[in-house]
Motif scaffolding. Sequence first.
Motif, mmCIF file in Angstrom:
data_model
loop_
_atom_site.group_PDB
_atom_site.id
_atom_site.type_symbol
_atom_site.label_atom_id
_atom_site.label_comp_id
_atom_site.label_asym_id
_atom_site.label_seq_id
_atom_site.Cartn_x
_atom_site.Cartn_y
_atom_site.Cartn_z
ATOM 1 N N LYS A 87 -17.077 28.769 -28.846
ATOM 2 C CA LYS A 87 -17.990 29.908 -28.757
ATOM 3 C C LYS A 87 -18.313 30.298 -30.197
ATOM 4 C CE LYS A 87 -18.753 34.550 -27.136
ATOM 5 N NZ LYS A 87 -18.215 35.741 -26.501
ATOM 6 N N ILE A 88 -19.599 30.440 -30.475
ATOM 7 C CA ILE A 88 -20.032 30.852 -31.811
ATOM 8 C C ILE A 88 -19.894 32.368 -31.892
ATOM 9 C CG2 ILE A 88 -21.959 30.919 -33.447
ATOM 10 C CD1 ILE A 88 -22.991 28.322 -32.055
ATOM 11 N N PRO B 50 -19.972 15.416 -36.584
ATOM 12 C CA PRO B 50 -20.103 15.693 -35.150
ATOM 13 C C PRO B 50 -20.040 17.190 -34.803
ATOM 14 C CG PRO B 50 -18.636 13.836 -35.497
ATOM 15 C CD PRO B 50 -18.931 14.414 -36.851
ATOM 16 N N LEU B 51 -19.139 17.925 -35.464
ATOM 17 C CA LEU B 51 -19.017 19.357 -35.161
ATOM 18 C C LEU B 51 -20.284 20.107 -35.565
ATOM 19 C CD1 LEU B 51 -17.452 21.793 -34.164
ATOM 20 C CD2 LEU B 51 -16.372 21.939 -36.419
ATOM 21 N N ALA B 52 -20.746 19.894 -36.796
ATOM 22 C CA ALA B 52 -21.943 20.597 -37.258
ATOM 23 C C ALA B 52 -23.157 20.205 -36.419
ATOM 24 C CB ALA B 52 -22.198 20.293 -38.730
ATOM 25 N N ILE C 226 -16.349 29.965 -35.313
ATOM 26 C CA ILE C 226 -16.285 29.538 -33.914
ATOM 27 C C ILE C 226 -14.877 29.774 -33.380
ATOM 28 C CG2 ILE C 226 -18.133 27.834 -34.076
ATOM 29 C CD1 ILE C 226 -16.015 25.667 -34.477
ATOM 30 N N LYS C 227 -14.802 29.924 -32.064
ATOM 31 C CA LYS C 227 -13.519 30.113 -31.384
ATOM 32 C C LYS C 227 -13.372 28.969 -30.399
ATOM 33 C CE LYS C 227 -12.361 34.304 -30.284
ATOM 34 N NZ LYS C 227 -11.132 34.841 -30.858
ATOM 35 N N ASP C 228 -12.214 28.293 -30.459
ATOM 36 C CA ASP C 228 -11.995 27.187 -29.521
ATOM 37 C C ASP C 228 -11.408 27.708 -28.212
ATOM 38 O OD1 ASP C 228 -9.258 27.575 -29.962
ATOM 39 O OD2 ASP C 228 -8.987 25.727 -31.091
ATOM 40 N N GLU C 229 -11.153 26.808 -27.288
ATOM 41 C CA GLU C 229 -10.657 27.197 -25.968
ATOM 42 C C GLU C 229 -9.267 27.831 -26.007
ATOM 43 O OE1 GLU C 229 -12.371 24.394 -22.630
ATOM 44 O OE2 GLU C 229 -11.516 23.183 -24.271
ATOM 45 N N ASP C 230 -8.508 27.566 -27.074
ATOM 46 C CA ASP C 230 -7.173 28.157 -27.221
ATOM 47 C C ASP C 230 -7.225 29.530 -27.869
ATOM 48 O OD1 ASP C 230 -6.020 25.856 -26.136
ATOM 49 O OD2 ASP C 230 -5.851 24.898 -28.109
ATOM 50 N N GLY C 231 -8.439 29.968 -28.268
ATOM 51 C CA GLY C 231 -8.588 31.279 -28.895
ATOM 52 C C GLY C 231 -8.456 31.250 -30.407
ATOM 53 N N ASP C 232 -8.335 30.050 -30.990
ATOM 54 C CA ASP C 232 -8.217 29.935 -32.444
ATOM 55 C C ASP C 232 -9.601 30.008 -33.083
ATOM 56 O OD1 ASP C 232 -5.424 29.582 -32.301
ATOM 57 O OD2 ASP C 232 -5.657 27.422 -31.985
#
Length: 154
Positions: free
Chosen positions: A148-149, A122-124, A92-98
């Motif tokens: 984003k997956i 919670p994440l899964a 997955i990619k977070d909002e910071d692009g990581d």
Amino acid sequence: MAEIYLTREGRQKLIDEYQKLQKRKPEITEEIARAREHGDLRENAEYHAAKEALTHVMRRLAEIDSKLSRAKIIEDTDIDTGKVFIGVTVTIKDEDGDDYTYTIVDVEEANPAEMKISVGSPLAAGLLGHKEGDKVTVELPAGKAKFKITKITR
């Protein structure tokens, strides 16, 4: 009782732990017998500690036995690999692009240091059922987060 899903490796770890605990039982029973010989059991800390250890071992053995009897091997199941489910590795990619890569496993196999997260986390839970390319908002303890997956593998 509900089925649980384990990898072959996770099932083997449970079996190994079960066998280790089975070997420990007679040792603890021997400790209890030795402690009994010391007299008054009401004030015998060694006796009470050994009894407590035996209770812990017996409880864990019953727990493992129950899990193994209900376990389904993830690799043997017909799970849609195009969606996030237990047994898949998801990037997955977070909002910071990581980017982050996690393997979704049963609670018994969860190990954050190895990037294996419990299906009940919670994440899964927020990612379950989604496909590659989906944008997902997940409710985490620290608040909502968007991901984003980018990749799903098995």
